[in-house]
Motif scaffolding. Structure first.
Motif, mmCIF file in Angstrom:
data_model
loop_
_atom_site.group_PDB
_atom_site.id
_atom_site.type_symbol
_atom_site.label_atom_id
_atom_site.label_comp_id
_atom_site.label_asym_id
_atom_site.label_seq_id
_atom_site.Cartn_x
_atom_site.Cartn_y
_atom_site.Cartn_z
ATOM 1 N N VAL A 133 -39.520 18.034 74.759
ATOM 2 C CA VAL A 133 -39.730 19.248 73.964
ATOM 3 C C VAL A 133 -38.870 20.354 74.557
ATOM 4 N N LYS A 134 -37.961 20.883 73.761
ATOM 5 C CA LYS A 134 -36.964 21.837 74.251
ATOM 6 C C LYS A 134 -36.966 23.123 73.442
ATOM 7 N N GLU B 273 -40.920 21.618 66.363
ATOM 8 C CA GLU B 273 -42.309 21.783 66.769
ATOM 9 C C GLU B 273 -42.520 23.257 67.120
ATOM 10 N N GLY B 274 -42.966 24.058 66.140
ATOM 11 C CA GLY B 274 -43.088 25.497 66.365
ATOM 12 C C GLY B 274 -41.718 26.107 66.577
ATOM 13 N N PHE B 275 -41.558 26.850 67.687
ATOM 14 C CA PHE B 275 -40.244 27.425 68.046
ATOM 15 C C PHE B 275 -39.343 26.393 68.695
ATOM 16 N N ASN B 276 -39.890 25.262 69.091
ATOM 17 C CA ASN B 276 -39.172 24.281 69.898
ATOM 18 C C ASN B 276 -38.683 23.095 69.079
ATOM 19 N N PHE B 277 -37.924 22.234 69.749
ATOM 20 C CA PHE B 277 -37.411 21.010 69.153
ATOM 21 C C PHE B 277 -37.804 19.829 70.023
ATOM 22 N N VAL B 278 -38.053 18.693 69.381
ATOM 23 C CA VAL B 278 -38.292 17.445 70.096
ATOM 24 C C VAL B 278 -36.992 16.652 70.004
ATOM 25 N N VAL B 279 -36.522 16.188 71.168
ATOM 26 C CA VAL B 279 -35.267 15.442 71.218
ATOM 27 C C VAL B 279 -35.529 14.002 71.624
#
Length: 111
Positions: free
Chosen positions: A80-81, A63-69
């Motif tokens: 969202v990390k 998700e953009g620069f981030n990750f969903v775990v």
């Protein structure tokens, strides 16, 4: 181009501040297109929670620069990390002790 190992030391706007593995202090501000990411969807990780503790998770999407775990324990909050909140899970033999290293990193092309 050649890729060099680095760790994300911070974020300035839409750019990452890098700390080069070789200690070089030049050219440390990079955009996301200048970086090669080590995490991908499907990776098992340990994610840092708001309380500072780490929990086992799996990356389910970017998700953009981030990750969903997805948390291994089924939790649904704080999912969202940023890459700096993730540690790679290293498979190990039962006799080996847990690796306490950060386990993540980025590398950048010298353009």
């Amino acid at each position: 181009g050649v890729w060099y190992g680095a760790t994300i030391a911070g974020v300035e706007g839409d750019k990452f501040v890098l700390k080069w593995d070789d200690g070089d202090t030049a050219d440390t501000l990079k955009g996301p297109n200048d970086l090669q990411q080590l995490f991908k969807v499907g990776d098992k990780v340990n994610g840092r929670c708001k309380d500072g503790n780490y929990r086992a998770a799996k990356i389910v999407r970017k998700e953009g620069f981030n990750f969903v775990v997805a948390w291994e324990d089924g939790g649904t909050q704080d999912t969202v990390k940023a890459p700096t909140d993730l540690k790679e899970v290293v498979e190990q033999k039962e006799s080996e002790s847990e690796d306490e290293s950060e386990g993540w990193g980025w590398s950048s092309s010298d353009n």
